[in-house]
Design a protein around this motif. Structure first.
Motif, PDB file in Angstrom:
ATOM      1  N   ALA A   1       0.850  -1.194   0.000  1.00 12.96           N
ATOM      2  CA  ALA A   1       0.000   0.000   0.000  1.00 12.96           C
ATOM      3  C   ALA A   1       0.882   1.239   0.000  1.00 12.96           C
ATOM      4  CB  ALA A   1      -0.910  -0.007   1.234  1.00 12.96           C
ATOM      5  N   GLY A   2       0.552   2.171  -0.853  1.00 16.57           N
ATOM      6  CA  GLY A   2       1.285   3.444  -0.901  1.00 16.57           C
ATOM      7  C   GLY A   2       0.606   4.465  -0.013  1.00 16.57           C
ATOM      8  N   ASN A   3       1.389   5.133   0.793  1.00 14.50           N
ATOM      9  CA  ASN A   3       0.887   6.241   1.609  1.00 14.50           C
ATOM     10  C   ASN A   3       1.468   7.521   1.020  1.00 14.50           C
ATOM     11  OD1 ASN A   3       0.182   8.098   3.543  1.00 14.50           O
ATOM     12  ND2 ASN A   3       1.657   7.370   5.083  1.00 14.50           N
ATOM     13  N   TRP A   4       0.630   8.233   0.294  1.00 16.64           N
ATOM     14  CA  TRP A   4       1.125   9.438  -0.378  1.00 16.64           C
ATOM     15  C   TRP A   4       1.393  10.579   0.612  1.00 16.64           C
ATOM     16  CZ3 TRP A   4      -2.091  10.476  -5.502  1.00 16.64           C
ATOM     17  CH2 TRP A   4      -1.902   9.411  -6.386  1.00 16.64           C
ATOM     18  N   LYS A   5       0.917  10.433   1.826  1.00 20.20           N
ATOM     19  CA  LYS A   5       0.980  11.529   2.815  1.00 20.20           C
ATOM     20  C   LYS A   5       0.388  12.794   2.186  1.00 20.20           C
ATOM     21  CE  LYS A   5       5.146   9.462   4.661  1.00 20.20           C
ATOM     22  NZ  LYS A   5       5.937   9.426   5.877  1.00 20.20           N
ATOM     23  N   MET A   6       0.895  13.969   2.564  1.00 26.09           N
ATOM     24  CA  MET A   6       0.301  15.205   2.010  1.00 26.09           C
ATOM     25  C   MET A   6       1.073  15.631   0.763  1.00 26.09           C
ATOM     26  SD  MET A   6      -0.834  18.665   4.022  1.00 26.09           S
ATOM     27  CE  MET A   6       0.709  19.555   3.836  1.00 26.09           C
ATOM     28  N   HIS A   7       1.096  14.719  -0.216  1.00 25.31           N
ATOM     29  CA  HIS A   7       1.746  14.993  -1.491  1.00 25.31           C
ATOM     30  C   HIS A   7       0.731  14.798  -2.600  1.00 25.31           C
ATOM     31  CE1 HIS A   7       5.762  15.277   0.184  1.00 25.31           C
ATOM     32  NE2 HIS A   7       5.569  14.147   0.838  1.00 25.31           N
ATOM     33  N   GLY A   8       0.987  15.451  -3.705  1.00 17.34           N
ATOM     34  CA  GLY A   8       0.146  15.250  -4.887  1.00 17.34           C
ATOM     35  C   GLY A   8      -0.338  16.560  -5.469  1.00 17.34           C
ATOM     36  N   ARG A   9      -0.612  16.517  -6.749  1.00 17.22           N
ATOM     37  CA  ARG A   9      -1.252  17.584  -7.509  1.00 17.22           C
ATOM     38  C   ARG A   9      -2.028  16.866  -8.599  1.00 17.22           C
ATOM     39  NH1 ARG A   9      -0.349  20.382  -3.872  1.00 17.22           N
ATOM     40  NH2 ARG A   9       0.788  22.346  -3.749  1.00 17.22           N
ATOM     41  N   LEU A  10      -3.059  17.479  -9.119  1.00 17.74           N
ATOM     42  CA  LEU A  10      -3.911  16.771 -10.080  1.00 17.74           C
ATOM     43  C   LEU A  10      -3.115  16.161 -11.229  1.00 17.74           C
ATOM     44  CD1 LEU A  10      -6.956  19.228 -10.168  1.00 17.74           C
ATOM     45  CD2 LEU A  10      -6.942  16.894  -9.248  1.00 17.74           C
ATOM     46  N   ASP A  11      -2.202  16.955 -11.806  1.00 15.14           N
ATOM     47  CA  ASP A  11      -1.491  16.426 -12.978  1.00 15.14           C
ATOM     48  C   ASP A  11      -0.496  15.327 -12.583  1.00 15.14           C
ATOM     49  OD1 ASP A  11       0.028  18.277 -11.664  1.00 15.14           O
ATOM     50  OD2 ASP A  11       0.808  19.273 -13.455  1.00 15.14           O
ATOM     51  N   ALA A  12       0.182  15.523 -11.465  1.00 16.24           N
ATOM     52  CA  ALA A  12       1.141  14.502 -11.005  1.00 16.24           C
ATOM     53  C   ALA A  12       0.410  13.211 -10.624  1.00 16.24           C
ATOM     54  CB  ALA A  12       1.930  15.029  -9.822  1.00 16.24           C
ATOM     55  N   ASN A  13      -0.753  13.351  -9.996  1.00 20.49           N
ATOM     56  CA  ASN A  13      -1.522  12.159  -9.599  1.00 20.49           C
ATOM     57  C   ASN A  13      -1.910  11.347 -10.825  1.00 20.49           C
ATOM     58  OD1 ASN A  13      -1.479  13.457  -7.156  1.00 20.49           O
ATOM     59  ND2 ASN A  13      -3.630  14.042  -7.174  1.00 20.49           N
ATOM     60  N   ARG A  14      -2.324  12.076 -11.850  1.00 23.04           N
ATOM     61  CA  ARG A  14      -2.757  11.388 -13.083  1.00 23.04           C
ATOM     62  C   ARG A  14      -1.602  10.585 -13.683  1.00 23.04           C
ATOM     63  NH1 ARG A  14      -6.501  11.346 -16.964  1.00 23.04           N
ATOM     64  NH2 ARG A  14      -7.800  12.868 -15.908  1.00 23.04           N
ATOM     65  N   SER A  15      -0.433  11.213 -13.788  1.00 23.73           N
ATOM     66  CA  SER A  15       0.715  10.489 -14.366  1.00 23.73           C
ATOM     67  C   SER A  15       1.055   9.265 -13.533  1.00 23.73           C
ATOM     68  CB  SER A  15       1.964  11.370 -14.419  1.00 23.73           C
ATOM     69  OG  SER A  15       1.659  12.601 -14.943  1.00 23.73           O
ATOM     70  N   LEU A  16       1.057   9.450 -12.223  1.00 29.63           N
ATOM     71  CA  LEU A  16       1.437   8.350 -11.330  1.00 29.63           C
ATOM     72  C   LEU A  16       0.435   7.195 -11.447  1.00 29.63           C
ATOM     73  CD1 LEU A  16       3.036   7.068  -9.042  1.00 29.63           C
ATOM     74  CD2 LEU A  16       1.990   8.661  -7.434  1.00 29.63           C
ATOM     75  N   ILE A  17      -0.838   7.512 -11.337  1.00 30.04           N
ATOM     76  CA  ILE A  17      -1.843   6.429 -11.365  1.00 30.04           C
ATOM     77  C   ILE A  17      -1.911   5.800 -12.751  1.00 30.04           C
ATOM     78  CG2 ILE A  17      -4.315   5.906 -11.137  1.00 30.04           C
ATOM     79  CD1 ILE A  17      -4.402   7.808  -8.769  1.00 30.04           C
ATOM     80  N   ASP A  18      -1.792   6.598 -13.785  1.00 34.86           N
ATOM     81  CA  ASP A  18      -1.807   6.019 -15.143  1.00 34.86           C
ATOM     82  C   ASP A  18      -0.675   4.993 -15.291  1.00 34.86           C
ATOM     83  OD1 ASP A  18      -4.006   7.417 -15.928  1.00 34.86           O
ATOM     84  OD2 ASP A  18      -2.926   8.888 -17.153  1.00 34.86           O
ATOM     85  N   ALA A  19       0.493   5.322 -14.771  1.00 37.51           N
ATOM     86  CA  ALA A  19       1.634   4.399 -14.885  1.00 37.51           C
ATOM     87  C   ALA A  19       1.387   3.128 -14.069  1.00 37.51           C
ATOM     88  CB  ALA A  19       2.913   5.091 -14.405  1.00 37.51           C
ATOM     89  N   LEU A  20       0.788   3.266 -12.902  1.00 38.16           N
ATOM     90  CA  LEU A  20       0.507   2.075 -12.075  1.00 38.16           C
ATOM     91  C   LEU A  20      -0.510   1.169 -12.760  1.00 38.16           C
ATOM     92  CD1 LEU A  20       0.218   3.618  -8.464  1.00 38.16           C
ATOM     93  CD2 LEU A  20       2.240   2.671  -9.593  1.00 38.16           C
ATOM     94  N   VAL A  21      -1.530   1.786 -13.328  1.00 45.96           N
ATOM     95  CA  VAL A  21      -2.598   1.010 -13.957  1.00 45.96           C
ATOM     96  C   VAL A  21      -2.099   0.297 -15.214  1.00 45.96           C
ATOM     97  CG1 VAL A  21      -4.793   1.285 -15.201  1.00 45.96           C
ATOM     98  CG2 VAL A  21      -4.473   2.386 -12.980  1.00 45.96           C
ATOM     99  N   ALA A  22      -1.172   0.942 -15.923  1.00 46.84           N
ATOM    100  CA  ALA A  22      -0.680   0.373 -17.189  1.00 46.84           C
ATOM    101  C   ALA A  22       0.307  -0.779 -16.967  1.00 46.84           C
ATOM    102  CB  ALA A  22      -0.008   1.474 -18.008  1.00 46.84           C
ATOM    103  N   ALA A  23       0.861  -0.862 -15.774  1.00 45.10           N
ATOM    104  CA  ALA A  23       1.909  -1.870 -15.519  1.00 45.10           C
ATOM    105  C   ALA A  23       1.306  -3.261 -15.352  1.00 45.10           C
ATOM    106  CB  ALA A  23       2.676  -1.486 -14.250  1.00 45.10           C
TER     107      ALA A  23
END
Ligand code: PEP
Length: 249
Positions: A7-29
């Motif tokens: 499980a990833g704990n993002w803590k208080m990190h993230g922005r809409l565009d960064a979240n999209r890139s990160l999740i897109d990469a996880l989903v594609a793997a």
């Protein structure tokens, strides 16, 4: 056979565009052998829910209220998390214990509320460096765990995920050694068993500076069923490498 989870704990990190890139990469793997979850900040739950739709990656949050609903400004109810597709919620992270004064009783009440709302609580326990150096590790984490086990009772305790996160290893780059982590995990599992819960089925995660280069050794330990990952969960390649370090069943 126990379920394993990273499980990833993002803590208080993230922005809409960064979240999209990160999740897109996880989903594609390619799908790893273990379950995978991302625990995102509250404002990004809807975005993450949409991006994860149809994938095998679970969604989680990082905290929930002890209350069901009501006049609790700033709080977020477990039932609300459920409405946004969460299946998991972290409770008792050491940053919440230290920075927000959460007691063992509060953490136990949050775990209970999470279960009542259909969420799996990822219950964090861990000792400070000072406590470890004074030989108090088992006393401290035993007390943290007992509060949860006593409140939930054996049956409901069997539905939690436990995360051992030594405070001195979180965000410091200094992980517990595989031997240190295994020793504590074995202690925790024995304690869960002593309380009558289904210790053999209960997933226990290690958290604290897990990186691609130490994950394999940690996850190879008999009582370590995956990890709760902070900093390294923000980089798709690292997080995926860590998830793929969980041995296949
Ligand atoms: C955490 O925040 O739960 C954690 C384990 O952080 P890190 O992996 O950065 O040490």
């Amino acid at each position: 056979m126990r379920r394993s989870l990273v499980a990833g704990n993002w803590k208080m990190h993230g922005r809409l565009d960064a979240n999209r890139s990160l999740i897109d990469a996880l989903v594609a793997a390619p799908r790893p052998a273990c379950e995978v979850a991302v625990c995102v900040p509250f404002p990004y739950l809807a975005q993450a829910q949409a991006l994860l739709a149809g994938s095998a990656i679970a969604l989680g949050a990082q905290d929930c209220s002890v209350h069901e609903q009501g006049a609790y400004t700033g709080e977020v109810a477990a039932g609300m998390l459920r409405e946004f597709g969460c299946s998991h919620v972290i409770v008792g992270h050491s940053e919440r214990r230290a920075l927000h004064g959460e007691t063992d009783a509060t953490v136990a009440a949050k775990a209970e509320r999470a279960l009542a709302s259909g969420l799996t609580p990822i219950v964090c326990v861990g000792e400070t460096l000072e406590q470890r150096e004074q030989g108090q590790t088992e006393a401290v984490i035993g007390m943290q765990l007992d509060a949860v086990l006593h409140l939930l009772g054996a049956q409901r305790s069997s539905r939690i995920v436990l995360a051992y996160e030594p405070v001195w290893a979180i965000g410091t780059g200094r992980s517990a050694s595989a031997e240190q982590a295994q020793q504590v995990h074995a202690f925790l599992r024995a304690r869960v068993r002593h309380h009558g819960a289904d210790a053999d089925a209960l997933p226990m995660l290690y958290g604290g500076s897990v990186k691609p280069d130490n994950a394999r050794e940690l996850f190879a330990q008999p009582d370590i069923d995956g990890g709760l990952i902070g900093g390294a969960s923000l980089k798709a390649a690292d997080f995926l490498a860590i998830a793929s370090a969980v041995p296949s069943p």
